[in-house]
Design a protein around this motif. Structure first.
Motif, PDB file in Angstrom:
ATOM      1  N   GLU A  34      38.690  49.054  32.567  1.00 53.85           N
ATOM      2  CA  GLU A  34      38.110  47.721  32.650  1.00 53.85           C
ATOM      3  C   GLU A  34      37.649  47.247  31.277  1.00 53.85           C
ATOM      4  O   GLU A  34      37.330  48.047  30.387  1.00 53.85           O
ATOM      5  N   GLY A  77      35.895  38.675  42.009  1.00 52.29           N
ATOM      6  CA  GLY A  77      36.655  39.504  42.920  1.00 52.29           C
ATOM      7  C   GLY A  77      38.130  39.503  42.552  1.00 52.29           C
ATOM      8  O   GLY A  77      38.494  39.257  41.398  1.00 52.29           O
ATOM      9  N   GLU A  78      38.994  39.779  43.504  1.00 51.78           N
ATOM     10  CA  GLU A  78      40.429  39.786  43.253  1.00 51.78           C
ATOM     11  C   GLU A  78      40.953  38.356  43.313  1.00 51.78           C
ATOM     12  O   GLU A  78      40.782  37.668  44.314  1.00 51.78           O
ATOM     13  N   SER A 137      44.193  35.463  41.785  1.00 50.24           N
ATOM     14  CA  SER A 137      45.527  35.273  41.219  1.00 50.24           C
ATOM     15  C   SER A 137      45.404  34.285  40.068  1.00 50.24           C
ATOM     16  O   SER A 137      44.762  33.228  40.208  1.00 50.24           O
ATOM     17  N   ASN A 175      47.884  39.192  39.873  1.00 48.71           N
ATOM     18  CA  ASN A 175      46.612  39.499  40.514  1.00 48.71           C
ATOM     19  C   ASN A 175      45.742  40.321  39.574  1.00 48.71           C
ATOM     20  O   ASN A 175      46.198  41.311  38.990  1.00 48.71           O
ATOM     21  N   GLU A 186      41.314  41.486  38.777  1.00 57.82           N
ATOM     22  CA  GLU A 186      39.996  41.607  39.400  1.00 57.82           C
ATOM     23  C   GLU A 186      38.913  41.212  38.403  1.00 57.82           C
ATOM     24  O   GLU A 186      38.835  41.763  37.308  1.00 57.82           O
ATOM     25  N   LYS A 214      35.190  41.493  37.954  1.00 54.54           N
ATOM     26  CA  LYS A 214      34.063  42.243  38.506  1.00 54.54           C
ATOM     27  C   LYS A 214      32.731  41.550  38.249  1.00 54.54           C
ATOM     28  O   LYS A 214      31.763  41.752  38.993  1.00 54.54           O
ATOM     29  N   CYS A 232      36.218  42.664  33.679  1.00 54.80           N
ATOM     30  CA  CYS A 232      37.457  42.406  34.409  1.00 54.80           C
ATOM     31  C   CYS A 232      38.434  43.573  34.300  1.00 54.80           C
ATOM     32  O   CYS A 232      38.243  44.500  33.505  1.00 54.80           O
ATOM     33  N   SER A 233      39.498  43.483  35.073  1.00 55.68           N
ATOM     34  CA  SER A 233      40.535  44.503  35.083  1.00 55.68           C
ATOM     35  C   SER A 233      41.548  44.261  33.970  1.00 55.68           C
ATOM     36  O   SER A 233      41.563  43.200  33.312  1.00 55.68           O
ATOM     37  N   THR A 283      43.811  40.689  32.619  1.00 58.55           N
ATOM     38  CA  THR A 283      43.108  39.417  32.795  1.00 58.55           C
ATOM     39  C   THR A 283      43.193  38.582  31.525  1.00 58.55           C
ATOM     40  O   THR A 283      42.977  39.079  30.419  1.00 58.55           O
TER      41      THR A 283
END
Length: 227
Positions: A72, A117-118, A120, A152, A154, A156, A174-175, A178
């Protein structure tokens, strides 16, 4: 960072504070030639106008790059509401302006909830991803639009840390994959005002912090003194 002795062939993980207006590959090239490193790569691209943590791996540890890329990320930045640019940052000139006098701090904070959250998101036209084997920013600079698939990711955390209209300061966790510029663009669209990214710093990747990173020139000077 206190370490001053390195074995680049055996493998090192170097934390660098990427300078403003440098590409991530610029940093790779600089270290490769200045420190005579045979094998080096970076884990996670930063845009030229962003600063902050860049993880570099050398020698045998380049095999760990993918692992770092999966971790992350944490960013701090400033977006500006009411104006847009094609690149969603200051690389390109302004192409629209919208009145934001009706906006309240609550409007902005509530709008961020949609992006937690998750989610797009579609990467920016001015980005380094490849479509059809070519970096899309090359076509974008020629004014040629490219169809980019949504991805997609995520989010956080998306925290507004200060608002001084038209500027909004934020922190994002974030994941991998991103695009912060895409978040800024989409937040501006959600508020019907448009927005662009004024400043961005990556402060963390996994357990690695910007606080422990080398300034690029300091790393080169420290290593050179040991030779």
């Amino acid at each position: 960072m206190s370490k001053t002795t390195f074995d680049f062939n055996e493998g090192e993980v170097l934390l660098i504070d990427k300078p403003y207006q440098w590409t991530s590959f610029d940093v790779v090239k600089k270290l490769k030639f200045a420190l005579k490193i045979k094998k080096i790569g970076h884990a996670g691209t930063l845009d030229p106008l962003a600063t902050g943590l860049l993880i570099m791996c050398t020698g045998k540890l380049t095999k760990k790059i993918d692992g770092f890329q999966q971790q992350e990320k944490e960013y701090e930045g400033v977006l500006v509401l009411g104006k847009t640019t094609p690149s969603i940052d200051l690389e390109t000139s302004f192409d629209s302006e919208t009145d934001i006098s009706h906006l309240t701090e609550t409007d902005v904070i509530e709008a961020t909830e949609k992006f937690k959250g998750e989610i797009s998101q579609i990467p920016p036209q001015h980005s380094a991803i490849k479509v059809g084997g070519e970096r899309v920013y090359k076509k974008a600079r020629k004014g040629i639009p490219v169809q980019i698939k949504a991805r997609n990711v995520e989010i956080k955390a998306f925290v507004i840390t200060k608002i001084q209209f038209p500027e909004v300061h934020f922190k994002i966790i974030c994941s991998k994959g991103t695009y912060i510029r895409s978040l800024v663009r989409d937040l501006g669209n959600e508020l019907n005002t448009g927005a662009y990214l004024k400043a961005l710093t990556r402060t963390r990747i996994g357990d690695y912090s910007l606080n422990n990173a080398f300034q690029l020139n300091d790393l080169i000077e420290n290593f050179s003194k040991k030779q």
